[in-house]
Write a protein that holds these residues in place. Structure first.
Motif, PDB file in Angstrom:
ATOM      1  N   VAL A   6       0.868  -1.180   0.000  1.00 56.55           N
ATOM      2  CA  VAL A   6       0.000   0.000   0.000  1.00 56.55           C
ATOM      3  C   VAL A   6       0.902   1.226   0.000  1.00 56.55           C
ATOM      4  CG1 VAL A   6      -1.961   1.145   1.089  1.00 56.55           C
ATOM      5  CG2 VAL A   6      -1.619  -1.330   1.412  1.00 56.55           C
ATOM      6  N   ASP A   8       1.801   5.510  -1.000  1.00 53.31           N
ATOM      7  CA  ASP A   8       1.296   6.878  -1.142  1.00 53.31           C
ATOM      8  C   ASP A   8       1.133   7.226  -2.621  1.00 53.31           C
ATOM      9  OD1 ASP A   8       0.862   9.600   0.297  1.00 53.31           O
ATOM     10  OD2 ASP A   8       2.257  10.090  -1.321  1.00 53.31           O
ATOM     11  N   THR A  39      -1.910   2.130  -4.879  1.00 53.07           N
ATOM     12  CA  THR A  39      -1.559   3.509  -4.531  1.00 53.07           C
ATOM     13  C   THR A  39      -2.764   4.218  -3.933  1.00 53.07           C
ATOM     14  OG1 THR A  39      -2.035   4.235  -6.807  1.00 53.07           O
ATOM     15  CG2 THR A  39       0.256   3.729  -6.264  1.00 53.07           C
ATOM     16  N   SER A  40      -2.506   5.138  -3.042  1.00 56.53           N
ATOM     17  CA  SER A  40      -3.562   5.896  -2.373  1.00 56.53           C
ATOM     18  C   SER A  40      -4.152   6.936  -3.321  1.00 56.53           C
ATOM     19  CB  SER A  40      -2.978   6.593  -1.137  1.00 56.53           C
ATOM     20  OG  SER A  40      -2.319   7.782  -1.521  1.00 56.53           O
ATOM     21  N   CYS A  61      -6.583   4.019  -6.516  1.00 54.02           N
ATOM     22  CA  CYS A  61      -7.749   4.373  -5.712  1.00 54.02           C
ATOM     23  C   CYS A  61      -8.503   5.519  -6.369  1.00 54.02           C
ATOM     24  CB  CYS A  61      -7.326   4.841  -4.316  1.00 54.02           C
ATOM     25  SG  CYS A  61      -7.036   3.530  -3.141  1.00 54.02           S
ATOM     26  N   THR A  80      -8.917   4.560   0.558  1.00 53.85           N
ATOM     27  CA  THR A  80      -7.845   3.565   0.534  1.00 53.85           C
ATOM     28  C   THR A  80      -8.311   2.255   1.148  1.00 53.85           C
ATOM     29  OG1 THR A  80      -6.167   5.309   0.692  1.00 53.85           O
ATOM     30  CG2 THR A  80      -5.477   3.073   1.273  1.00 53.85           C
ATOM     31  N   LEU A  84      -8.480  -1.314  -0.711  1.00 56.63           N
ATOM     32  CA  LEU A  84      -7.562  -2.311  -0.166  1.00 56.63           C
ATOM     33  C   LEU A  84      -8.311  -3.580   0.222  1.00 56.63           C
ATOM     34  CD1 LEU A  84      -4.823  -3.247   0.893  1.00 56.63           C
ATOM     35  CD2 LEU A  84      -5.278  -1.979   3.007  1.00 56.63           C
ATOM     36  N   ALA A  98       2.168  -1.805   4.332  1.00 53.93           N
ATOM     37  CA  ALA A  98       1.837  -0.383   4.179  1.00 53.93           C
ATOM     38  C   ALA A  98       3.097   0.455   4.278  1.00 53.93           C
ATOM     39  CB  ALA A  98       0.846   0.053   5.252  1.00 53.93           C
ATOM     40  N   ASN A 104      -1.785   5.426   5.168  1.00 57.25           N
ATOM     41  CA  ASN A 104      -1.833   4.098   4.555  1.00 57.25           C
ATOM     42  C   ASN A 104      -1.825   2.998   5.613  1.00 57.25           C
ATOM     43  OD1 ASN A 104      -1.739   5.230   1.966  1.00 57.25           O
ATOM     44  ND2 ASN A 104       0.490   5.212   1.943  1.00 57.25           N
ATOM     45  N   TYR A 121       4.350  -2.121   8.618  1.00 56.60           N
ATOM     46  CA  TYR A 121       4.328  -0.691   8.291  1.00 56.60           C
ATOM     47  C   TYR A 121       5.757  -0.231   8.089  1.00 56.60           C
ATOM     48  CZ  TYR A 121       3.496   4.377   9.077  1.00 56.60           C
ATOM     49  OH  TYR A 121       3.438   5.757   8.962  1.00 56.60           O
TER      50      TYR A 121
END
Length: 404
Positions: A6, A8, A39-40, A61, A80, A84, A98, A104, A121
């Motif tokens: 995931v 940015d 991608t966000s 997204c 997101t 997702l 993420a 994210n 993360y």
């Protein structure tokens, strides 16, 4: 192993973030893993919900309607999260990975809990520190503390934390995260993707009015933390010692107008050349015009904690550079061996260091060789990405193996 990343934003946008991402994804695939990439909404509007770029497939997204601060971030996270969960149910990954920012991580945590998928993360910088540099908040403000609290909340709830350097790792551990739950994936370069610096393009050099000049330079985005204002402040003293000097600034960004005004105020505008942004395929031609790169980053939490890519890319190309002694640079650069460091925020120290380097060109070949050796043997993506292996394997095993 199936990993759902995931992000940015991604290529085809160009930034240190997207270049690091693409390198990681390619190296993970070289290990035989399947990688998927969302991608966000901060990627912006795209032509299609799925795009193939340079051999990598990105799921996009939808971009929600903008709103005021606070509400806008909630809308981004909801968009997101929805996309997702849709993908996670379809792809059944072993791990959801993420990447910064926390916008994210929070959707990933929520989806991972609902579907029983481990979540990691990867912290590339802290959102609150980036906001300080962008001028949208101040260190210690209510918004800063709230954002920092949100980051810490997410760090405590993921299965594992990755980060890009020792500075960020220490900060994460200081927030109460167990040391064995934090793994560094160091910034690196794809050495094969960088050619050693070549001879200057005579036509381009003449076109830019640099014939007979010794060129100091910077290539990248003009953010305040990059410290280009310090380079301009130091330049009059450098000119007094080396009248043939010119500065070549390649790129653009939020500080461009301010830097141009500063050059006018200092009376050096005729010696400082702003090229604007140039096509990525042409960047190496401009690099080849520069005798000595300068990375004068200011000291702030962001630069003290985070390691940049630029010095590593310079080493991969066998280029000579001087850099401020912020923590992010000290973690990468061996002073006097792969580059030179000077006191951050000190224009006199910058001028003295650059002047000494210009007067000691006999040492440059050894410095070029040492830098190239460092990235070939230590800071390459194969070495960095192998640090994911034990963490991914342990999480997938603990979760009961692949979910297919």
């Amino acid at each position: 192993m199936r990993i759902l990343h995931v992000l940015d934003h991604s290529i085809p946008l160009h930034s240190g973030y997207t270049f690091r991402t693409a390198a990681i994804l390619r190296e993970q695939r070289a290990l035989g893993w399947e990688t998927f990439h969302l991608t966000s909404p901060k990627q912006g509007a795209t032509a299609a919900p799925v795009e193939d770029v340079d051999g990598l497939r990105f799921y996009r997204c939808p971009v929600p309607a903008a709103g005021p601060a606070g509400i806008n971030e909630v809308r981004l996270m909801r968009a997101t999260e929805a996309r997702l969960e849709e993908l996670a149910r379809e792809l059944r990954p072993d791990v959801i990975h993420a990447h910064s920012p926390v916008l994210n991580a929070i959707p990933a945590i929520r989806v991972g809990r609902r579907l029983g998928i481990p979540v990691v993360y990867e912290v590339r910088a802290f959102w609150e520190d980036a906001a300080v540099d962008h001028g949208t908040t101040a260190e210690g403000s209510l918004r800063y503390r709230a954002t920092r609290g949100l980051e810490t909340w997410a760090l405590r709830r993921v299965n594992h934390v990755f980060t890009i350097c020792e500075g960020l790792r220490r900060d994460i551990v200081a927030r109460g995260i167990a040391d064995n739950r934090v793994t560094v994936i160091p910034n690196a370069v794809d050495v094969d993707g960088f050619q050693l610096s070549g001879a200057p393009d005579a036509a381009l050099k003449s076109q830019l009015g640099l014939d007979g000049a010794t060129v100091l330079g910077f290539v990248g985005s003009f953010y305040a933390y990059e410290g280009l204002d310090l380079l301009l402040d130091a330049f009059p003293a450098l000119l007094a010692r080396h009248p043939e000097l010119r500065i070549l600034l390649v790129g653009g960004g939020p500080q461009e107008a301010r830097l141009k005004a500063q050059a006018e105020r200092l009376g050096i505008a005729d010696r400082v050349l702003f090229t604007g942004r140039v096509p990525h395929a042409q960047v190496s031609r401009y690099y080849d015009l520069i005798d000595l790169l300068v990375y004068p980053r200011h000291s702030m939490r962001l630069t003290e904690l985070v390691t940049p890519l630029k010095p590593l890319e310079a080493m991969a190309q066998g280029r000579i550079f001087a850099a401020s002694g912020v923590g992010g640079h000290r973690e990468l650069i061996r002073d006097g061996e792969t580059g030179r460091l000077f006191a951050a925020g000190d224009a006199t120290a910058l001028a003295d260091t650059v002047s000494a380097m210009l007067s000691d060109r006999a040492h440059w070949p050894a410095m070029r060789q040492a830098g190239r050796h460092f990235v070939e043997e230590v800071r390459n993506w194969k070495n960095s990405v192998k640090n994911y292996v034990p963490v991914y394997q342990a999480l997938a095993a603990a979760a009961g193996g692949a979910r297919r």
